[in-house]
Scaffold this active site. Structure first.
Site, short mmCIF file in Angstrom:
data_model
loop_
_atom_site.label_atom_id
_atom_site.label_comp_id
_atom_site.label_asym_id
_atom_site.label_seq_id
_atom_site.Cartn_x
_atom_site.Cartn_y
_atom_site.Cartn_z
N ARG A 167 0.86 -1.17 0.00
CA ARG A 167 0.00 0.00 0.00
C ARG A 167 0.91 1.23 0.00
O ARG A 167 2.01 1.20 0.55
CB ARG A 167 -0.90 0.01 1.23
CG ARG A 167 -1.84 -1.19 1.33
CD ARG A 167 -2.66 -1.11 2.61
NE ARG A 167 -3.59 -2.24 2.71
CZ ARG A 167 -3.30 -3.39 3.29
NH1 ARG A 167 -2.09 -3.57 3.82
NH2 ARG A 167 -4.19 -4.36 3.34
N LYS A 191 -1.86 -3.02 8.28
CA LYS A 191 -3.00 -2.59 9.08
C LYS A 191 -3.15 -3.46 10.31
O LYS A 191 -2.90 -4.66 10.28
CB LYS A 191 -4.28 -2.67 8.23
CG LYS A 191 -4.29 -1.70 7.07
CD LYS A 191 -5.56 -1.86 6.27
CE LYS A 191 -5.58 -0.92 5.09
NZ LYS A 191 -6.77 -1.09 4.26
N HIS A 268 -2.00 3.17 -6.37
CA HIS A 268 -2.94 2.05 -6.29
C HIS A 268 -2.97 1.25 -7.59
O HIS A 268 -3.11 0.03 -7.57
CB HIS A 268 -4.33 2.58 -5.97
CG HIS A 268 -4.38 3.34 -4.68
ND1 HIS A 268 -4.17 2.76 -3.46
CD2 HIS A 268 -4.57 4.66 -4.43
CE1 HIS A 268 -4.25 3.67 -2.50
NE2 HIS A 268 -4.48 4.83 -3.07
N ARG A 271 -0.11 -1.07 -7.55
CA ARG A 271 -0.41 -2.19 -6.64
C ARG A 271 -1.31 -3.20 -7.34
O ARG A 271 -1.10 -4.42 -7.25
CB ARG A 271 -1.06 -1.64 -5.38
CG ARG A 271 -1.55 -2.68 -4.37
CD ARG A 271 -1.96 -1.95 -3.08
NE ARG A 271 -2.90 -2.69 -2.26
CZ ARG A 271 -2.56 -3.57 -1.31
NH1 ARG A 271 -1.27 -3.84 -1.13
NH2 ARG A 271 -3.47 -4.17 -0.58
N HIS A 294 -4.04 -8.59 2.45
CA HIS A 294 -5.50 -8.61 2.55
C HIS A 294 -5.94 -9.53 3.68
O HIS A 294 -5.48 -10.67 3.78
CB HIS A 294 -6.12 -9.10 1.24
CG HIS A 294 -6.08 -8.12 0.13
ND1 HIS A 294 -6.25 -8.46 -1.19
CD2 HIS A 294 -5.88 -6.76 0.14
CE1 HIS A 294 -6.16 -7.37 -1.95
NE2 HIS A 294 -5.94 -6.34 -1.16
N TYR A 303 -8.87 -9.64 -8.66
CA TYR A 303 -7.84 -9.67 -9.70
C TYR A 303 -8.02 -10.86 -10.65
O TYR A 303 -7.61 -10.79 -11.80
CB TYR A 303 -6.45 -9.69 -9.05
CG TYR A 303 -6.21 -8.46 -8.22
CD1 TYR A 303 -6.08 -7.20 -8.82
CD2 TYR A 303 -6.15 -8.53 -6.83
CE1 TYR A 303 -5.90 -6.07 -8.05
CE2 TYR A 303 -5.95 -7.39 -6.06
CZ TYR A 303 -5.83 -6.17 -6.68
OH TYR A 303 -5.65 -5.03 -5.92
#
Length: 325
Positions: A167, A191, A268, A271, A294, A303
């Protein structure tokens, strides 16, 4: 409303522009208190996202909003809210931001509306933009052509992002301690404090080595290399490292130099290219999920849909029976 027996949660006061917008909703549109509070929560959530990169709410770009919506989608997947709830949440946030920035535009606080190109989600999720492998190669080549420390840094940023799929906040916030043994991998804190290992490609390792040789050129005057822990330091940022917003600006300039539409190139998009190209060349979905960080594999599955659409387009473009007589 706080639950019985629990103290009411404290929160930072709303910025003046948000208060002015909310007052307008009540005075001119007759918004009810619940409606006003909902708008406030939505805008303040976006403001919290921007604060991580020291970006002011009134200065947010389209790229900032796109990054926020991507994070919001991942939050919903992690909470397993279900597709309909996720779509409603994102659509409501977009509506709140669209009205807020429309208000700033009408009040002369901005000269543009960063939400103008943002589309509201549909029940079938819009597929993200993806660059081709040749387009990524072109960007990296053009980035290095000027020479000098700025070019070396930009090439390193591109190579690392394309090699790892980080990210943008993870990329610009990398500490030098993230570099693993022989630069074969990066240790990334994502995260929720979750850590993961991001393997580095040979081009990325080479670009990183070349950049580290000139890293001191980006330190503040008199600052020693060991005094700044960030891999990509900045002389002007309060955080001490390159910001998401500045990196997005560099990519816009790069897109122009490479004769590509500005809107086609962003952190993005790179990515997305990383994930799509990995799957195209045989990587399994679970591995790509781990590399992207993720929480839910459903987020990564988007994807595979991109690849399926690309295959369909190839057949339609090349199959003789698809040609009109």
């Amino acid at each position: 409303m706080a639950r019985p027996g629990r103290p009411k949660m404290k929160r930072d006061p709303s910025p003046e522009l948000v208060v002015a917008f909310l007052d307008m909703l009540v005075a001119e549109r007759g918004a009810a208190k619940n409606t006003r509070d909902a708008y406030e929560r939505d805008i303040l959530d976006f403001n919290k996202y921007l604060k991580e990169d020291e970006t002011k709410l009134e200065d947010a770009t389209t790229e900032d909003i796109e990054g926020y919506l991507e994070e919001l989608a991942e939050r919903n997947h992690a909470k397993n809210t279900g597709p309909k709830t996720a779509v409603r949440t994102i659509a409501r946030r977009i509506s709140a931001l669209r009205q807020f920035y429309g208000f700033l535009l009408s009040e002369g606080k901005r000269e543009d509306d960063p939400t103008s190109s943002i589309e509201s989600p549909k029940q079938t999720r819009t597929l993200p933009k993806v660059l081709t492998e040749d387009e990524v190669s072109t960007l990296i080549k053009v980035a290095g052509e000027p020479g000098g420390p700025e070019a070396v840094r930009l090439v390193a940023l591109l190579e690392i992002l394309y090699a790892t799929g980080l990210r943008v906040s993870e990329l610009v916030g990398l500490p030098t301690s993230a570099i693993g043994q022989d630069s074969r991998f990066l240790k990334v804190k994502g995260k929720g404090g979750r850590e993961r290992i991001a393997p580095m490609s040979d081009p990325a390792r080479k670009a990183l080595k070349q950049y580290m040789d000139v890293r001191k050129r980006f330190l503040a005057p008199g600052e020693k290399e060991e005094e700044n822990a960030w891999m990509f330091p900045s002389r002007t940022s309060q955080s001490g490292h390159l910001t998401r917003q500045r990196f997005a600006q560099l990519l816009k300039e790069l897109a122009r130099n490479a004769d590509m539409p500005e809107g086609k190139v962003s952190p993005h998009v790179l990515r997305h290219a990383f994930a799509t190209h990995l799957l195209k060349h045989g990587a399994d979905l679970r591995s790509v999920q781990k590399m992207l960080g993720h929480a839910d594999i459903a987020t990564t599955q988007i994807y595979t849909q991109i690849l399926e659409n690309q295959k369909t387009d190839t057949v339609e473009e090349n199959h003789p029976l698809s040609k009109e007589a």
